[in-house]
Design a protein around this motif. Structure first.
Motif, PDB file in Angstrom:
ATOM      1  N   SER B  63       0.817  -1.212   0.000  1.00  0.00           N
ATOM      2  CA  SER B  63       0.000   0.000   0.000  1.00  0.00           C
ATOM      3  C   SER B  63       0.854   1.267   0.000  1.00  0.00           C
ATOM      4  CB  SER B  63      -0.998  -0.009   1.165  1.00  0.00           C
ATOM      5  OG  SER B  63      -0.345  -0.347   2.353  1.00  0.00           O
ATOM      6  N   VAL B  64       1.937   1.268   0.782  1.00  0.00           N
ATOM      7  CA  VAL B  64       2.805   2.455   0.785  1.00  0.00           C
ATOM      8  C   VAL B  64       3.428   2.643  -0.602  1.00  0.00           C
ATOM      9  CG1 VAL B  64       4.977   3.410   1.691  1.00  0.00           C
ATOM     10  CG2 VAL B  64       3.302   2.413   3.257  1.00  0.00           C
ATOM     11  N   GLY B  65       3.895   1.544  -1.200  1.00  0.00           N
ATOM     12  CA  GLY B  65       4.498   1.628  -2.538  1.00  0.00           C
ATOM     13  C   GLY B  65       3.494   2.125  -3.560  1.00  0.00           C
ATOM     14  N   ALA B  66       2.264   1.599  -3.505  1.00  0.00           N
ATOM     15  CA  ALA B  66       1.230   2.018  -4.454  1.00  0.00           C
ATOM     16  C   ALA B  66       0.967   3.511  -4.304  1.00  0.00           C
ATOM     17  CB  ALA B  66      -0.046   1.227  -4.223  1.00  0.00           C
ATOM     18  N   MET B  67       0.886   3.952  -3.062  1.00  0.00           N
ATOM     19  CA  MET B  67       0.582   5.363  -2.820  1.00  0.00           C
ATOM     20  C   MET B  67       1.696   6.253  -3.355  1.00  0.00           C
ATOM     21  SD  MET B  67      -1.645   7.337  -1.680  1.00  0.00           S
ATOM     22  CE  MET B  67      -1.329   8.927  -2.399  1.00  0.00           C
ATOM     23  N   LEU B  68       2.948   5.903  -3.039  1.00  0.00           N
ATOM     24  CA  LEU B  68       4.061   6.742  -3.485  1.00  0.00           C
ATOM     25  C   LEU B  68       4.131   6.764  -5.018  1.00  0.00           C
ATOM     26  CD1 LEU B  68       6.794   5.713  -0.876  1.00  0.00           C
ATOM     27  CD2 LEU B  68       5.412   7.800  -0.905  1.00  0.00           C
ATOM     28  N   GLY B  69       3.893   5.604  -5.631  1.00  0.00           N
ATOM     29  CA  GLY B  69       3.948   5.520  -7.095  1.00  0.00           C
ATOM     30  C   GLY B  69       2.881   6.378  -7.751  1.00  0.00           C
ATOM     31  N   VAL B  70       1.651   6.237  -7.287  1.00  0.00           N
ATOM     32  CA  VAL B  70       0.558   6.972  -7.935  1.00  0.00           C
ATOM     33  C   VAL B  70       0.675   8.468  -7.634  1.00  0.00           C
ATOM     34  CG1 VAL B  70      -1.231   6.766  -6.151  1.00  0.00           C
ATOM     35  CG2 VAL B  70      -1.884   6.851  -8.526  1.00  0.00           C
ATOM     36  N   ALA B  71       1.169   8.815  -6.444  1.00  0.00           N
ATOM     37  CA  ALA B  71       1.323  10.242  -6.115  1.00  0.00           C
ATOM     38  C   ALA B  71       2.382  10.866  -7.013  1.00  0.00           C
ATOM     39  CB  ALA B  71       1.710  10.416  -4.647  1.00  0.00           C
ATOM     40  N   GLY B  72       3.477  10.126  -7.246  1.00  0.00           N
ATOM     41  CA  GLY B  72       4.510  10.639  -8.147  1.00  0.00           C
ATOM     42  C   GLY B  72       3.950  10.841  -9.545  1.00  0.00           C
ATOM     43  N   ALA B  73       3.210   9.853 -10.048  1.00  0.00           N
ATOM     44  CA  ALA B  73       2.665   9.934 -11.407  1.00  0.00           C
ATOM     45  C   ALA B  73       1.691  11.101 -11.520  1.00  0.00           C
ATOM     46  CB  ALA B  73       1.981   8.623 -11.770  1.00  0.00           C
ATOM     47  N   ALA B  74       0.820  11.269 -10.514  1.00  0.00           N
ATOM     48  CA  ALA B  74      -0.181  12.336 -10.573  1.00  0.00           C
ATOM     49  C   ALA B  74       0.499  13.710 -10.516  1.00  0.00           C
ATOM     50  CB  ALA B  74      -1.178  12.195  -9.424  1.00  0.00           C
ATOM     51  N   LEU B  75       1.494  13.838  -9.647  1.00  0.00           N
ATOM     52  CA  LEU B  75       2.159  15.147  -9.530  1.00  0.00           C
ATOM     53  C   LEU B  75       2.983  15.463 -10.775  1.00  0.00           C
ATOM     54  CD1 LEU B  75       3.159  15.063  -5.776  1.00  0.00           C
ATOM     55  CD2 LEU B  75       1.703  16.762  -6.872  1.00  0.00           C
ATOM     56  N   GLN B  76       3.612  14.430 -11.361  1.00  0.00           N
ATOM     57  CA  GLN B  76       4.355  14.669 -12.600  1.00  0.00           C
ATOM     58  C   GLN B  76       3.402  15.140 -13.693  1.00  0.00           C
ATOM     59  OE1 GLN B  76       6.833  11.246 -13.547  1.00  0.00           O
ATOM     60  NE2 GLN B  76       7.932  11.424 -11.616  1.00  0.00           N
ATOM     61  N   GLY B  77       2.210  14.531 -13.728  1.00  0.00           N
ATOM     62  CA  GLY B  77       1.214  14.936 -14.721  1.00  0.00           C
ATOM     63  C   GLY B  77       0.709  16.340 -14.458  1.00  0.00           C
ATOM     64  N   TYR B  78       0.407  16.631 -13.198  1.00  0.00           N
ATOM     65  CA  TYR B  78      -0.172  17.930 -12.874  1.00  0.00           C
ATOM     66  C   TYR B  78       0.830  19.060 -13.080  1.00  0.00           C
ATOM     67  CZ  TYR B  78      -2.183  21.806 -10.311  1.00  0.00           C
ATOM     68  OH  TYR B  78      -2.660  23.047  -9.969  1.00  0.00           O
ATOM     69  N   LEU B  79       2.046  18.838 -12.599  1.00  0.00           N
ATOM     70  CA  LEU B  79       3.061  19.893 -12.714  1.00  0.00           C
ATOM     71  C   LEU B  79       3.739  19.856 -14.079  1.00  0.00           C
ATOM     72  CD1 LEU B  79       4.570  19.474  -9.152  1.00  0.00           C
ATOM     73  CD2 LEU B  79       2.992  21.236  -9.909  1.00  0.00           C
ATOM     74  N   ARG B  80       3.412  18.841 -14.874  1.00  0.00           N
ATOM     75  CA  ARG B  80       4.003  18.637 -16.201  1.00  0.00           C
ATOM     76  C   ARG B  80       5.523  18.689 -16.104  1.00  0.00           C
ATOM     77  NH1 ARG B  80       0.494  23.198 -17.914  1.00  0.00           N
ATOM     78  NH2 ARG B  80      -0.134  23.024 -15.763  1.00  0.00           N
ATOM     79  N   ASN B  81       5.995  18.038 -15.055  1.00  0.00           N
ATOM     80  CA  ASN B  81       7.434  18.010 -14.809  1.00  0.00           C
ATOM     81  C   ASN B  81       7.817  16.590 -14.426  1.00  0.00           C
ATOM     82  OD1 ASN B  81      10.002  18.169 -13.722  1.00  0.00           O
ATOM     83  ND2 ASN B  81       9.632  20.189 -12.848  1.00  0.00           N
ATOM     84  N   PRO B  82       8.643  15.934 -15.255  1.00  0.00           N
ATOM     85  CA  PRO B  82       8.967  14.530 -14.980  1.00  0.00           C
ATOM     86  C   PRO B  82       9.818  14.344 -13.721  1.00  0.00           C
ATOM     87  CG  PRO B  82      10.200  15.337 -16.880  1.00  0.00           C
ATOM     88  CD  PRO B  82       9.246  16.425 -16.492  1.00  0.00           C
ATOM     89  N   LEU B  83      10.270  15.435 -13.098  1.00  0.00           N
ATOM     90  CA  LEU B  83      11.071  15.290 -11.893  1.00  0.00           C
ATOM     91  C   LEU B  83      10.248  15.528 -10.623  1.00  0.00           C
ATOM     92  CD1 LEU B  83      14.425  16.910 -12.994  1.00  0.00           C
ATOM     93  CD2 LEU B  83      13.807  14.511 -12.855  1.00  0.00           C
ATOM     94  N   ALA B  84       8.937  15.712 -10.787  1.00  0.00           N
ATOM     95  CA  ALA B  84       8.104  15.935  -9.592  1.00  0.00           C
ATOM     96  C   ALA B  84       7.954  14.628  -8.824  1.00  0.00           C
ATOM     97  CB  ALA B  84       6.742  16.449 -10.013  1.00  0.00           C
ATOM     98  N   GLU B  85       7.827  14.721  -7.520  1.00  0.00           N
ATOM     99  CA  GLU B  85       7.548  13.547  -6.683  1.00  0.00           C
ATOM    100  C   GLU B  85       6.827  14.041  -5.440  1.00  0.00           C
ATOM    101  OE1 GLU B  85      10.382  11.695  -4.440  1.00  0.00           O
ATOM    102  OE2 GLU B  85      11.715  13.395  -4.201  1.00  0.00           O
TER     103      GLU B  85
END
Lengths: 258, 328
Positions: B63-85
């Motif tokens: 669950s922690v891994g899933a959360m960190l993964g999806v949060a990284g993907a969502a923030l990269q999409g939102y900020l349109r920055n592949p280095l967001a996490e």
């Protein structure tokens, strides 16, 4: 057909007044060109019609309903918008990019339907980008990308299309092709509003031209009436050669005002 | 790669990681004893090891891994920055500060639930501060600036507690917690983290289409019917709630949110929505595998999870760098 009515629209961007009282009624079935020098307020007017900037005064109505009272999704289904520039943040395939145009029509968590796919295919065919369908959009040339982005806007299949500088970075052949396409869209009942810089193409293809200057409408009407020597001198500050070819006006700027 | 195949493969990776995670530990447990414990017979020791020690650990890894993964993907999409996490919005640091305060003042010793609860409180305090600082603006830049301000402040608070620690042992306890671990976690931890993470993952998955529309920029997205304000609210709530819950039970685990979207993105059509679910599954599998690795690598003290994920992050970026420079 849709009618967009603009009443006493005033908008400031920061402290700078961008539009100072615009009144116009724009009817479906017409290709309407918005022209004017840089900073005249053309893009702001386009964005205001979409409700992307809040008016200080005045209002925009779509078929007598104020845009501020309409949900964003409803506006999205009514007005397709091709923004200025070629912003593309992720390297999507062309087909996937064009499919974004169907977002306003999709129900939550539903997938692309066959009707959506048909709209996507039609938009791809109309803009002549079939050969690019599986290419990565960010790797295309400026002109190819411009046509793909236009296809994205056409895929919305909205009764109104606002295109902000759809001819930027296109070669003459594709400029004519896009203008013919916009005219055909208008002929089929769509209200097409295009922000243009090429005065000759605007004159040849538009049914009506709004000439903006410093946030106000300097002239509004038939292209041959709007594009006269006086307007070009006062608004653009240029002396131009005005002629006729194939029965349509030709405008060639010759020099800056002395 | 077809989406169904990708999701199937990632699910298989998760299943393999879980099997390894419950099969490996300091106490040897044969397959037959484990199977017996699973079916409800088995000896009590085997059942305690399986259900009270290894299951919570595997569940938290997923669950922690899933959360960190999806949060990284969502923030990269939102900020349109592949280095967001997840750490760019300051929530992870603030959650860590909440936990560190619990350790520093000794609250953590009173009850095992106090530390994770204080971490979640830290995450929500950061969310409140994010709203206050970034305001109603629809620009992602204000969110990053506010996030960096909060992350820096929380980081300074953590440094202060280390600085003022009454003795080296107290400082060591805080520093060790900060390295991130899933060791000795119980079902109480699962109960605290799982609801936060489930809510967080759901809120972020909901943003898929809006993130896709943002490919065309903010005007383009709004013209496609996206309400940027609502989307930002869902995103911030999702990250705060989910990452707060994750940090609360695992400590600071970096790089998962950053690297997982990069690993799965080339296997999708690259649209932000297509990366979300694979990033959740990929993050779940990666963190659970990393947690197995922690137990397999022989060291004097058990390796900390955050250390392993940081090491895993380096090759992923080197590969991307080499691709970018067309060396490979």
């Amino acid at each position: 057909m849709v009618t967009i009515t603009i009443e006493g629209l005033r908008i400031s961007l920061g402290k700078h007044p961008a539009l100072r009282g615009i009144d116009a009624s724009l009817d479906g079935g017409m290709l309407i060109g918005i022209i004017g020098p840089n900073g005249a307020g053309k893009s702001t007017l386009a964005r205001a019609i979409l409700g992307l900037v809040k008016p200080e005064q005045g209002r925009v109505l779509i078929d007598a309903v104020e845009t501020s009272a309409l949900p964003r999704a409803k506006i999205a289904r009514t007005i397709a918008y091709l923004p200025q520039g070629q912003t593309l943040h992720w390297p999507l395939d062309v087909e996937r990019l064009v499919a974004l145009g169907r977002l306003p029509h999709l129900a939550p968590f539903s997938d692309i339907s066959s009707a959506d796919q048909a709209a996507i295919d039609k938009a791809i065919a109309l803009t002549d980008v079939e050969a690019l369908r599986h290419r990565t959009a960010t790797e295309l040339s400026g002109g190819e990308r411009a046509r793909v982005l236009l296809a994205r806007a056409l895929a919305v299949e909205a009764p109104v299309l606002i295109a902000d500088e759809p001819l930027a970075s296109l070669d003459p052949g594709h400029q004519l092709e896009v203008m013919e396409l916009l005219r055909a869209q208008a002929a089929s009942g769509t209200l097409v509003i295009a922000v243009l810089h090429d005065l000759t193409l605007a004159a040849r293809f538009c049914d009506r031209i709004l000439l903006l200057n410093k946030g106000e409408i300097a002239a509004d009407g038939d292209p041959s009436d709007v594009l006269n020597a006086g307007n070009l001198a006062t608004v653009y500050g240029v002396r131009a050669w005005l002629g006729q070819a194939d029965g349509a006006p030709v405008v060639i700027p010759l020099s800056r005002n002395p | 790669m077809p989406r169904a195949l990708l999701l199937g493969l990632l699910l298989a990776c998760c299943a393999a990681a879980v099997l390894l995670s419950i099969g490996i530990g300091t106490a040897p447990l044969s397959f037959s004893r484990m199977a017996a414990a699973l079916t409800g017979d088995g000896d009590p020791v085997a059942r305690i090891i399986l259900f009270d020690l290894r299951m919570p650990r595997a569940l938290l890894g997923l669950s922690v891994g899933a959360m960190l993964g999806v949060a990284g993907a969502a923030l990269q999409g939102y900020l349109r920055n592949p280095l967001a996490e997840p750490s760019v919005v300051g929530v992870s640091n603030a959650a860590a500060l909440g936990a560190v305060i619990a350790l520093y003042f000794g609250f953590a010793a009173l009850h095992p639930a106090i530390l994770p609860v204080m971490a979640v409180i830290g995450a929500f305090a950061a969310l409140g501060a994010l709203f206050l600082l970034s305001g109603a603006s629809e620009s992602p830049l204000t969110l990053i600036l506010a996030g960096i301000a909060i992350a820096t402040l929380a980081g300074a608070g953590i440094s202060l507690t280390l600085n003022l620690s009454p003795n080296p042992f107290a400082a060591m306890e805080i520093a060790t917690w900060l390295l991130g671990s899933l060791e000795d976690r119980s079902f109480n931890h699962v109960l605290i983290a799982l609801p936060c993470i489930a809510a967080g993952v759901a809120l972020l998955l909901w943003n898929g289409r809006a993130l896709d529309a943002l490919t065309l920029g903010e005007d383009g997205a709004q013209a496609l019917g996206v309400d940027l304000g609502q989307m930002r609210l869902r995103l911030m709530l999702g990250v705060a709630c989910g990452v707060g819950g994750a940090v609360a039970v695992s400590g600071s685990i970096g790089f998962v949110g950053l690297i997982v979207p990069h690993i799965v993105r080339p296997l999708t059509d690259r649209s932000p929505s297509a990366v979300l679910l694979p990033s959740a599954l990929g993050g779940a599998a990666l963190l659970t595998f990393a947690d197995v690795l922690v137990r397999l690598i022989p060291t004097n003290n058990e390796l900390k999870l955050g250390v392993v994920t940081a090491f895993l992050g380096v090759p992923v970026f080197l590969i991307h760098l080499m691709r970018e420079r067309r060396l490979w």
